[in-house]
Enzyme design. Structure first.
Site, PDB file in Angstrom:
ATOM      1  N   CYS B 176      -7.723 -18.244   9.519  1.00 34.46           N
ATOM      2  CA  CYS B 176      -6.649 -17.805  10.407  1.00 34.46           C
ATOM      3  C   CYS B 176      -7.150 -17.407  11.791  1.00 34.46           C
ATOM      4  CB  CYS B 176      -5.880 -16.671   9.754  1.00 34.46           C
ATOM      5  SG  CYS B 176      -5.257 -17.183   8.139  1.00 34.46           S
ATOM      6  N   HIS B 316      -2.941  -9.607  15.692  1.00 34.74           N
ATOM      7  CA  HIS B 316      -2.942 -10.605  14.615  1.00 34.74           C
ATOM      8  C   HIS B 316      -1.672 -10.363  13.785  1.00 34.74           C
ATOM      9  CE1 HIS B 316      -4.508 -13.668  12.064  1.00 34.74           C
ATOM     10  NE2 HIS B 316      -4.606 -12.882  11.014  1.00 34.74           N
ATOM     11  N   LYS B 348       4.014 -13.058  15.227  1.00 34.26           N
ATOM     12  CA  LYS B 348       4.276 -13.558  13.878  1.00 34.26           C
ATOM     13  C   LYS B 348       5.585 -13.021  13.317  1.00 34.26           C
ATOM     14  CE  LYS B 348      -0.563 -14.454  12.643  1.00 34.26           C
ATOM     15  NZ  LYS B 348      -1.300 -13.838  13.775  1.00 34.26           N
ATOM     16  N   HIS B 353       3.251 -16.982  10.386  1.00 37.68           N
ATOM     17  CA  HIS B 353       1.798 -17.119  10.514  1.00 37.68           C
ATOM     18  C   HIS B 353       1.462 -18.608  10.568  1.00 37.68           C
ATOM     19  CE1 HIS B 353      -2.352 -16.636  10.418  1.00 37.68           C
ATOM     20  NE2 HIS B 353      -2.508 -15.790   9.426  1.00 37.68           N
TER      21      HIS B 353
END
Lengths: 400, 426
Positions: B176, B316, B348, B353
């Site tokens: 990721c 993130h 996100k 994601h």
């Protein structure tokens, strides 16, 4: 002229059908009498199988071993061999500041689950998608995904060997191994890195891996021959092999400061890919050879795959641009290890130089007798387009 | 005017950016919808979802026909983002002339391909369903298109041909964090003087039933299927996993000197990159968040800036219980008390994601925050997690002067990569 940022090779880990460790593989290659082959299990395909390995020697925890599929185990084990060989294994500070680039493609699927789905669909189902969902949700091992993911070979190396300075995974057949060595070396040469672990691993003994090649009709169906002589053998020419190769690369300054043994000095890696027609290939190879300085070497270690058109192009290139330089197609002895092809060729070149011994002819008349080499050109023409070259020279001065 | 940074290296200019997500194709559409707080998450229509615990995703359904499969979509997404970025830079989209760094998902044969092979194998006389029959079909028939779709180098090879990039493309995966790693590799190549310009692309079109099952088995996905657009709720108390999604992001980067020399518009500066691997566990982060902390600090140090210079953090923020807690711990450790006054939002919450593409897409959005002076919100923030006292720009966008952004990417396998993106100095 030596420079503090020269890229030197200070650790080699090899696992192959010929044995375990750099020395065992070197000795087997020096006394090469023929390959170790498995002809029955995947007939009509032949593979170079993995020898028996005591995994706990490099992967102490059984729990860690269970978390990996074969390809990850091979890579994690081989990385451990390279770290140990470089005298870095277990050195917390050196591992924590060590960069890592792993060449890895995919992991391995669960053959039983796949077969279950194929059977179910073949028996007839109302909705294929729903049937697949049903089997996958009930049968897949929860952690299998992690044993398949490309970057989890590097992840396992971090967990088992504590290499954590950085972790990058390159993908794409032989090209991944070429780019991995190229990038790791370029970073060291430019002062962006002091020491790096780089390499790849491959498990040939899995039907899904064979399928990947055979969809392109690349596998030999008529058994083994030296890679230069597979034209008459039925099929596409590739005999794949299980194993891996990892290198520890360092700046000369970093290696000398810790009094490390130096196997050899790695020059810049030249790499490209493009249309695979013969004239275009020849043009690219000429340019790469000039960039890397291949023609000034006294031996060439090639990871020729044995596929017909590409290997014919390689032979023509060598005849035209490296005339009189003896060539060794090391894939004859080890099998095609896909992502690990280029790191393996660099490793064997470094072993030859550090031992001051030549690699003998591996069964082909194309491989002329050779004197002890002073420098070795490494050449990989990927079956799937990528091309890479580099020159490895003898270590001079301290550590040699 | 200096063309070198605090460490004497070439300053890296961003001169082109492109993006595709479930919100749409191109920066304009994406930014309008992202800053309006719209979600691209929806019920999956691409394949049947019976038996699946998660039935929602941020798939991109407007690029390629369903039957073309993941490999074709992954390529189409990458091409669209890269072409947008290169067009904006004013460079040639057919003879780009610099290296390509491509973050792409691992590939394998898809189920429709395995089933076709098994059927072909039966025709060819294979008795039992299984790999022997698949291999028989492979031997006997022409399946070159299947072959190409299952090679890891194919997407890079096709992009190289399409864009005229130079040399052997690098295809990479750091899970990721992949998109951020692609950018980092490009930055390093320019700093080494190997290239005046690079294109870095992150792409992911790999939402399949099997991929969903795999992440579900790791308990990574949200199962809040009832209202798809509300499932991704980073930093909320009731967050229960991420939502898989697709998309692509791309940058064209070049040395500032080269950008100025050709009169290019400089969109921003890629000031620094930092990374650190985690050796704790395959899917979980070290409890003290030390690797993420080290990655953030390394990025700031690489950029030559301090925590006080950061105006906005593009998190993130996956919406998993674990990530968001760990990300808060790492940021609060690095920034100290000041963290409460720095806005931090997660794209996100709206686009899901995008896995391999996430780092690249979110770098593009970070750049747009600087360019437009708008912070995209963290939507679905109805129940803040009291253990995560952050200014997450809840639910509604905010106007702000943004000079410098920290963009975080963390991934399975102990991957942590952070980028620092800044406005061009006046």
């Amino acid at each position: 002229m030596s420079s503090p940022n020269d890229v030197v090779i200070t650790g080699i880990g090899i696992l192959s059908s010929l044995g375990e460790g750099a020395e065992a593989n070197w000795n087997a290659l020096r006394n090469f009498a023929g390959p170790v082959l498995e002809r029955e299990r995947f007939a009509p395909y032949t593979v170079h199988p993995l020898p028996e390995v005591d995994w706990s020697l490099q992967i102490a925890k059984r729990g860690d071993q269970r978390q990996m599929e074969a390809w990850q185990r091979i890579g994690t084990y081989t990385a451990g061999l390279a770290l140990e060989d470089a005298g870095i294994k277990g050195d917390e500070a050196l591992c924590a500041s060590m960069d890592m680039i792993v060449a890895a493609s995919g992991g391995e699927r669960d053959v039983d689950v796949d077969t279950m789905i194929l059977n179910k669909v073949a028996e007839g189902v109302d909705d294929v998608g729903v049937a697949i969902n049903e089997v996958l949700t009930t049968e897949l091992r929860p952690t299998l995904f992690l044993a398949q993911l490309s970057n989890l070979l590097a992840g396992n190396i971090s967990i088992v060997h504590k290499v954590t300075g950085s972790s990058r995974t390159f993908m794409g057949e032989e090209g991944s191994g070429i780019s991995a060595v190229q990038t790791a070396a370029a970073r060291i040469r430019a002062g962006q890195s002091t020491h790096a672990l780089v390499g790849g691993a491959y498990n040939a003994e899995h039907p899904d891996m064979l399928l990947g090649y055979e969809l392109g009709h690349y596998l030999s169906r008529g058994g083994w021959a030296p890679v230069w002589e597979r034209e008459p053998v039925e099929g596409g020419g590739i005999v794949s092999g299980s194993g891996g190769a990892f290198l520890v690369l360092e700046s000369r300054e970093h290696a000398e400061a810790r009094s490390a043994k130096i196997y050899g000095v790695l020059g810049p890696v030249a790499a490209d890919q493009g249309p695979v027609g013969s004239p275009e290939t020849m043009k690219r190879l000429e340019r790469l050879a000039a960039e890397a300085g291949i023609a000034e070497t006294t031996m060439i270690v090639s990871s020729a795959a044995g596929i017909h058109a590409r290997t014919a192009d390689e032979k023509a290139f060598l005849a035209a641009h490296a005339p009189g330089i003896p060539v060794r197609g090391v894939t004859s002895a080890l099998g095609h290890m896909r992502d690990a092809q280029f790191p393996m060729a660099v490793a064997l070149a470094a072993l030859s130089l550090s031992h001051g011994e030549t690699i003998p002819s591996l069964g082909s008349g194309f491989e002329a007798a050779a004197d002890v080499p002073a420098s070795i050109g490494v050449l990989t023409l990927g079956f799937n387009a990528a091309e890479g070259m580099a020159v490895v020279t003898r270590a001079q001065g301290a550590g040699a | 005017m200096s063309y070198t940074d605090h460490a004497g290296r070439p300053i890296i200019a961003i001169t082109g950016a492109g993006v595709v997500s479930s919100l749409g194709a191109g920066k304009d559409d994406n930014w309008a919808r992202l800053t309006a707080g719209q979600s691209g998450i929806h019920r999956i229509k691409r394949f049947p979802t019976e038996h699946l615990r998660t039935t929602i995703a941020g798939t991109v359904d407007f690029m390629t026909p369903v039957e073309a499969g993941s490999a074709a979509l992954t390529y189409a997404l990458a091409e669209a983002a890269a072409v947008e970025a290169i067009r904006e830079s004013g460079l040639s989209e057919k003879e780009f002339g610099g290296p390509l760094f491509l973050a792409a998902p691992p590939v394998e044969l898809e189920w429709w391909q395995r089933l076709k092979l098994d059927a072909d194998g039966r025709e060819a006389g294979g008795k039992e369903p299984g790999y022997d029959r698949l291999l028989l079909a492979a031997r006997n028939g022409n399946h070159l298109d299947f072959y190409h779709s299952a090679q890891f180098g194919t997407v890079g090879q096709k992009l190289q041909e399409r864009l005229g990039t130079r040399g052997l493309p690098v295809t990479l995966s750091t899970a990721c964090a992949s998109g951020a790693t692609a950018i980092q590799l490009g930055v390093e190549a320019i700093r080494r003087g190997e290239a005046e310009r690079v294109t870095s692309v992150g792409t992911d079109g790999s939402v399949t039933a099997e991929a969903l099952v795999r992440f579900s088995l790791l308990s990574a996905l949200s199962t809040q299927n009832d209202v798809p657009e509300k499932a991704s709720k980073p930093f909320s108390k009731d967050r229960d996993g991420f939502v898989m999604a697709e998309g692509a992001g791309a940058f064209v980067m070049e040395s500032l000197e080269s950008a100025h020399a050709r009169g290019a518009t400089v969109l921003g500066i890629l000031e620094g990159c930092g990374e650190c691997a985690d050796d704790f566990h395959r899917t979980r982060s070290k409890p003290d968040a030390s690797p993420a902390i080290a990655a953030v600090r390394a990025a700031l140090a690489d950029a030559g800036v301090s925590t006080g210079d950061v105006d906005y953090v593009n998190a993130h923020g996956t919406s998993t219980p674990e990530n968001d807690k760990m990300e808060y711990l790492s940021l609060s450790t690095v920034f100290g008390d000041a963290i409460s006054s720095i806005p931090i939002s997660s794209n996100k919450s709206m686009i899901g994601h995008t896995l391999t593409a996430a780092g690249a897409i979110e770098a593009v959005f970070s750049l747009l925050a600087i360019r437009t002076g708008t912070l995209p919100p963290t939507i679905n923030h109805a129940n803040p997690d009291p253990a995560i006292p952050l200014d997450v720009v809840p639910n509604v966008k905010r106007e702000a002067k943004v000079g410098r952004v920290l963009s975080n990417s963390f991934g399975f396998g102990g991957q942590n990569t952070c980028l620092v993106i800044a406005a061009e100095p006046a």
